[in-house]
Motif scaffolding. Structure first.
Motif, short mmCIF file in Angstrom:
data_model
loop_
_atom_site.label_atom_id
_atom_site.label_comp_id
_atom_site.label_asym_id
_atom_site.label_seq_id
_atom_site.Cartn_x
_atom_site.Cartn_y
_atom_site.Cartn_z
N UNK A 128 0.93 -1.19 -0.02
CA UNK A 128 -0.02 -0.17 -0.10
C UNK A 128 1.09 1.14 -0.20
N UNK A 129 1.80 1.04 0.96
CA UNK A 129 2.87 2.10 0.99
C UNK A 129 4.18 1.74 0.47
N UNK A 130 4.76 2.15 -0.68
CA UNK A 130 6.07 1.63 -1.01
C UNK A 130 7.19 2.11 -0.21
N UNK A 131 7.09 2.88 0.85
CA UNK A 131 8.04 3.32 1.79
C UNK A 131 8.29 4.97 1.99
N UNK A 132 7.04 5.59 1.47
CA UNK A 132 7.20 6.91 1.64
C UNK A 132 6.95 7.51 3.02
N UNK A 133 6.33 6.86 3.83
CA UNK A 133 5.65 7.42 4.94
C UNK A 133 6.56 7.67 6.05
N UNK A 134 7.78 7.21 5.92
CA UNK A 134 8.79 7.14 7.01
C UNK A 134 9.55 8.47 6.81
N UNK A 135 9.36 9.42 5.73
CA UNK A 135 10.06 10.39 5.34
C UNK A 135 8.81 11.76 5.36
N UNK A 136 7.71 11.42 5.91
CA UNK A 136 6.68 12.39 6.03
C UNK A 136 6.46 12.76 7.31
N UNK A 137 6.21 14.11 7.69
CA UNK A 137 5.48 14.55 8.97
C UNK A 137 4.37 15.22 8.87
N UNK A 138 3.70 15.12 9.91
CA UNK A 138 2.30 15.50 9.95
C UNK A 138 2.30 17.08 9.62
N UNK A 139 1.69 17.75 8.54
CA UNK A 139 1.79 18.84 8.04
C UNK A 139 1.18 19.77 9.02
N UNK B 281 5.19 16.75 -2.31
CA UNK B 281 6.00 15.34 -2.99
C UNK B 281 5.24 14.13 -2.74
N UNK B 282 4.86 14.12 -1.34
CA UNK B 282 4.25 12.98 -0.93
C UNK B 282 3.07 12.63 -1.71
N UNK B 283 2.12 13.69 -1.79
CA UNK B 283 0.94 13.28 -2.53
C UNK B 283 1.21 13.13 -4.11
N UNK B 284 2.15 13.55 -4.44
CA UNK B 284 2.45 13.12 -6.05
C UNK B 284 3.00 11.66 -5.85
N UNK B 285 3.70 11.34 -5.09
CA UNK B 285 4.32 9.94 -4.75
C UNK B 285 3.04 9.06 -4.67
N UNK B 286 2.08 9.35 -4.03
CA UNK B 286 0.95 8.58 -3.86
C UNK B 286 0.26 8.32 -5.09
N UNK B 287 0.25 9.47 -5.98
CA UNK B 287 -0.55 9.27 -7.25
C UNK B 287 0.22 8.42 -8.25
N UNK B 288 1.49 8.79 -8.24
CA UNK B 288 2.51 7.96 -9.01
C UNK B 288 2.28 6.66 -8.79
N UNK B 289 2.51 5.98 -7.35
CA UNK B 289 2.43 4.83 -7.07
C UNK B 289 1.06 4.18 -7.53
N UNK C 200 16.77 7.26 -0.53
CA UNK C 200 17.36 8.57 -0.19
C UNK C 200 16.55 9.58 0.75
N UNK C 201 15.23 9.24 0.39
CA UNK C 201 14.40 10.17 1.13
C UNK C 201 14.03 11.56 0.50
N UNK C 202 14.51 11.71 -0.86
CA UNK C 202 14.30 13.04 -1.47
C UNK C 202 13.21 13.09 -2.21
N UNK C 203 12.08 13.02 -1.60
CA UNK C 203 10.70 12.87 -2.26
C UNK C 203 10.51 13.78 -3.28
N UNK C 204 11.20 15.28 -3.42
CA UNK C 204 11.07 15.98 -4.41
C UNK C 204 11.41 15.51 -5.67
N UNK C 205 12.35 14.45 -5.70
CA UNK C 205 13.05 13.97 -6.95
C UNK C 205 11.67 13.35 -7.78
N UNK C 206 10.62 13.14 -7.07
CA UNK C 206 9.43 12.41 -7.72
C UNK C 206 8.91 13.31 -8.77
N UNK C 207 9.10 14.82 -8.78
CA UNK C 207 8.87 15.70 -9.72
C UNK C 207 9.27 15.42 -11.03
#
Length: 197
Positions: free
Chosen positions: A9-20, A60-68, A183-190
């Motif tokens: 469900x989560x490929x591994x993004x959630x460990x890099x995200x903080x509650x906004x 970037x996290x939201x984009x990552x979810x859409x890409x996944x 890497x945790x560099x979620x912005x690279x998803x752009x």
């Protein structure tokens, strides 16, 4: 990634995200605890890069979810896979609660622009497509009833704004996701956003 038993469900993004919302609220509480306006302006100037980074990470996290979602729904269109680790599956959810964070982030873009103008006397340099990504993500959540029925990749519905990538593009999306998870560099998803939006 190994898809033999299913897809995560989560490929591994959630460990890099903080509650906004809670982080932004904490930052603004700190800002408004300062009485003198010149000191408040100085404090905002110091905080601005961190606020922008937090917003960038969230988008970037939201984009990552859409890409996944696009990757798993299209890659396994002919032979659907079970979705593993969906904590929302079969749950009763409150739509306002489920949309709170994304709505907060969407509305925060305008607030940050106004704060920049007020505290820094300049226009914020917020990429125009950030709001677009968040609005499509919100549509995705609503279209999929917050993923409570997402048991297999066949259950994933994509909003009409999403383009369907070809096989080469799907492979590039997967490689980018795998790299970002290391890497945790979620912005690279752009870099692969253009294949879906």
């Amino acid at each position: 990634m190994d898809f033999s038993k299913g897809v995560l469900f989560d490929p591994g993004y959630s460990k890099f995200i903080m509650p906004f919302s809670s982080n932004i609220d904490a930052a603004h509480n700190m800002l408004f605890s300062i009485k003198a306006s010149h000191q408040r302006k100085f404090k905002f100037q110091m905080m601005y890069p961190q606020l922008l980074k937090l917003l960038e990470q969230t988008v970037s996290f939201y984009l990552g979810c859409l890409l996944w979602a696009t990757f798993i729904s299209q890659s396994f269109a002919d032979s659907p896979k079970e979705i593993l680790g969906n904590s929302y599956a079969g749950k009763e959810v409150d739509s306002e609660e489920m949309l709170f964070e994304v709505n907060y982030a969407i509305n925060y873009i305008d607030k940050l622009k106004k704060d920049c103008q007020y505290y820094l006397g300049k226009t914020c340099n917020i990429p125009a497509d950030w709001a677009d990504v968040m609005l499509v993500y919100k549509d995705f959540l609503e279209l999929n009833n917050f993923l409570v029925n997402a048991n297999t990749t066949a259950d994933i519905k994509l909003p009409e704004q999403i383009k369907i990538p070809n096989q080469d593009e799907l492979q590039l999306i997967l490689e980018t996701i795998e790299s970002v998870i290391k890497t945790g560099a979620l912005k690279e998803l752009f870099k692969v956003k253009k294949y879906i939006l």
